[in-house]
Design a protein around this motif. Structure first.
Motif, PDB file in Angstrom:
ATOM      1  N   SER A   1       1.582   5.444  -0.341  1.00 28.18           N
ATOM      2  CA  SER A   1       0.897   6.690   0.004  1.00 28.18           C
ATOM      3  C   SER A   1       0.664   7.515  -1.253  1.00 28.18           C
ATOM      4  N   THR A   2      -0.263   8.438  -1.148  1.00 29.88           N
ATOM      5  CA  THR A   2      -0.577   9.298  -2.283  1.00 29.88           C
ATOM      6  C   THR A   2       0.183  10.614  -2.221  1.00 29.88           C
ATOM      7  N   SER A   3       0.948  10.795  -1.180  1.00 34.91           N
ATOM      8  CA  SER A   3       1.696  12.031  -1.015  1.00 34.91           C
ATOM      9  C   SER A   3       2.921  12.029  -1.923  1.00 34.91           C
ATOM     10  N   ASP A   4       3.361  13.222  -2.321  1.00 34.37           N
ATOM     11  CA  ASP A   4       4.535  13.307  -3.189  1.00 34.37           C
ATOM     12  C   ASP A   4       5.718  14.004  -2.524  1.00 34.37           C
TER      13      ASP A   4
ATOM     14  N   SER B   1       7.721  10.610   2.117  1.00 34.21           N
ATOM     15  CA  SER B   1       6.730   9.608   1.727  1.00 34.21           C
ATOM     16  C   SER B   1       7.240   8.766   0.562  1.00 34.21           C
TER      17      SER B   1
ATOM     18  N   GLN C   1       0.852  -1.180   0.000  1.00 30.10           N
ATOM     19  CA  GLN C   1       0.000   0.000   0.000  1.00 30.10           C
ATOM     20  C   GLN C   1       0.895   1.239   0.000  1.00 30.10           C
TER      21      GLN C   1
ATOM     22  N   ASP D   1       7.863   4.769   0.582  1.00 29.46           N
ATOM     23  CA  ASP D   1       7.245   3.913  -0.439  1.00 29.46           C
ATOM     24  C   ASP D   1       8.298   3.088  -1.165  1.00 29.46           C
TER      25      ASP D   1
END
Length: 89
Positions: A63-66, A70, A61, A74
């Motif tokens: 994260s959607t953060s950039d 993060s 899973q 990832d």
């Protein structure tokens, strides 16, 4: 006259050998086709489905953060998941 009788005996033997060779070639051809058709498209679909299921179960899973932190987390999580998946194979 004796050579005439010997020549007559050779003809049927050569004919029988040719027929036997043709039967062997046909049998090998049929056997090869049966071996190649053993992996039917249904079997291939089952293999692909299994691979996709294994890949989905190993998915991480993300994260959607950039932001950098993060992304680093990832990346590390993905590398660990890939190493675990490779260890299974």
């Amino acid at each position: 006259m004796d050579t005439n009788n010997q020549n007559k005996k050779v003809g049927p033997i050569i004919g029988a050998l040719i027929i036997v060779i043709l039967i062997v070639i046909a049998a090998l051809y049929t056997w090869e086709r049966r071996l190649n058709s053993a992996a039917t498209p249904a079997d291939q679909a089952a293999i692909e489905t299994t691979d996709q299921t294994a890949s989905a179960s190993n998915a991480v899973q993300l994260s959607t953060s950039d932001d950098v932190d993060s992304l680093t987390k990832d990346l590390n999580a993905t590398e660990q998941a890939d190493a675990a998946a490779e260890a299974k194979y």
